[in-house]
Design a protein around this motif. Sequence first.
Motif, mmCIF file in Angstrom:
data_model
loop_
_atom_site.group_PDB
_atom_site.id
_atom_site.type_symbol
_atom_site.label_atom_id
_atom_site.label_comp_id
_atom_site.label_asym_id
_atom_site.label_seq_id
_atom_site.Cartn_x
_atom_site.Cartn_y
_atom_site.Cartn_z
ATOM 1 N N ARG A 179 20.088 -37.227 1.065
ATOM 2 C CA ARG A 179 19.640 -35.910 0.602
ATOM 3 C C ARG A 179 18.950 -35.142 1.729
ATOM 4 O O ARG A 179 19.134 -33.926 1.864
ATOM 5 N N VAL A 180 18.169 -35.852 2.545
ATOM 6 C CA VAL A 180 17.525 -35.200 3.695
ATOM 7 C C VAL A 180 18.573 -34.638 4.642
ATOM 8 O O VAL A 180 18.430 -33.515 5.152
ATOM 9 N N ALA A 181 19.627 -35.394 4.888
ATOM 10 C CA ALA A 181 20.695 -34.899 5.765
ATOM 11 C C ALA A 181 21.271 -33.602 5.215
ATOM 12 O O ALA A 181 21.522 -32.649 5.959
ATOM 13 N N ALA A 240 24.881 -41.887 11.840
ATOM 14 C CA ALA A 240 25.215 -40.519 11.443
ATOM 15 C C ALA A 240 23.964 -39.661 11.330
ATOM 16 O O ALA A 240 23.927 -38.531 11.843
ATOM 17 N N ASN A 241 22.931 -40.163 10.674
ATOM 18 C CA ASN A 241 21.703 -39.372 10.541
ATOM 19 C C ASN A 241 21.039 -39.141 11.891
ATOM 20 O O ASN A 241 20.440 -38.085 12.129
ATOM 21 N N ASP A 242 21.131 -40.132 12.789
ATOM 22 C CA ASP A 242 20.572 -39.944 14.132
ATOM 23 C C ASP A 242 21.297 -38.812 14.857
ATOM 24 O O ASP A 242 20.661 -37.998 15.553
ATOM 25 N N GLN A 243 22.603 -38.751 14.711
ATOM 26 C CA GLN A 243 23.369 -37.681 15.339
ATOM 27 C C GLN A 243 23.035 -36.320 14.730
ATOM 28 O O GLN A 243 22.942 -35.317 15.442
ATOM 29 N N ILE A 244 22.851 -36.284 13.411
ATOM 30 C CA ILE A 244 22.458 -35.030 12.765
ATOM 31 C C ILE A 244 21.100 -34.577 13.294
ATOM 32 O O ILE A 244 20.913 -33.406 13.644
ATOM 33 N N ALA A 245 20.152 -35.502 13.364
ATOM 34 C CA ALA A 245 18.810 -35.158 13.852
ATOM 35 C C ALA A 245 18.858 -34.617 15.280
ATOM 36 O O ALA A 245 18.119 -33.683 15.628
ATOM 37 N N ALA A 246 19.726 -35.187 16.101
ATOM 38 C CA ALA A 246 19.811 -34.767 17.505
ATOM 39 C C ALA A 246 20.491 -33.414 17.665
ATOM 40 O O ALA A 246 20.227 -32.695 18.641
#
Length: 294
Positions: free
Chosen positions: A121-123, A84-90
């Motif tokens: 929290r970063v997300a 999920a975080n990888d997708q947010i970053a992309a």
Amino acid sequence: MRTINWRTTTLAAAAFLLGSIAAGSGTLRAAWEPVARFVSLQDGSRPASANVLSEHEIAALAEMSPQNQAELLLERAINHYRGANDQIAARVDSWRGRITLGGRLNNLFVTAINSDDLTVRVAGIEVDIAARDLTKDSSTVDRLEPVARYGEQGPRANALWDLALVGNRGVDPDRVADILLSSIHDENVNIRYWAVEGLAYLAIDAAVAPLLDVFHDDSSSMIRERAACSLAQSGMSSAEQRRTAVPRLLDFAQDGGLDAETLTWVFQALRDITGQSLPHDAARWRQWYATVKR
């Protein structure tokens, strides 16, 4: 059709049971045991699935609006779905100025920034930056600095928050700290509030001492409480950073000049930072700290 499906299901279930019985009663118990196990509120954490962002959801993202993408992925990040975080970053840069932090997404954002996991929290912060249409480079600091220092209350408070967000993401954090610190003694309590909140989310090592000073000295109980929360649990500081506040908090615990309310917050902060459930007794806390320092 309902009758046929019901009969088919019944026959399949019967075949399963007969097969299990033929294999032995132990096998039957083993087959049903995971299904029948009762999970209580007192049980430890038990995974409901492999906790990975499904290929089906990833494929569906391309057909979603940026708003729906952000909502789905932040929800999955909160629940620690791998990927999920990888997708947010992309995708987060493409969301900038195309999502709004309202309704469901705002609720998810509040949940994310109160998570016990800093990556969650970063997300939340990344989603907020995109919703606020902020560019993560020094041009944002250049644009917001005069507003944060000299603007009217509303724009100034927003600028302090925006600067903290981009500073936390690595954009001129020392310069942002200087801007925030210039406002922690402002005569306007709302400006002080957002300066303290900003320091909590900037979360550099140098923010701990000023937050302790505010907690001890500010004339407003609201600001003192906000500083205490910033030291104890809220914001983006790591557990290691928070523990550096313990020695001074122990001093505060023995400070007869503090009012009862602030003293209560001192002990609450000590408990939140250390995880120790000790009474509101400065001597007991000193004894405990002496043992862990050895």
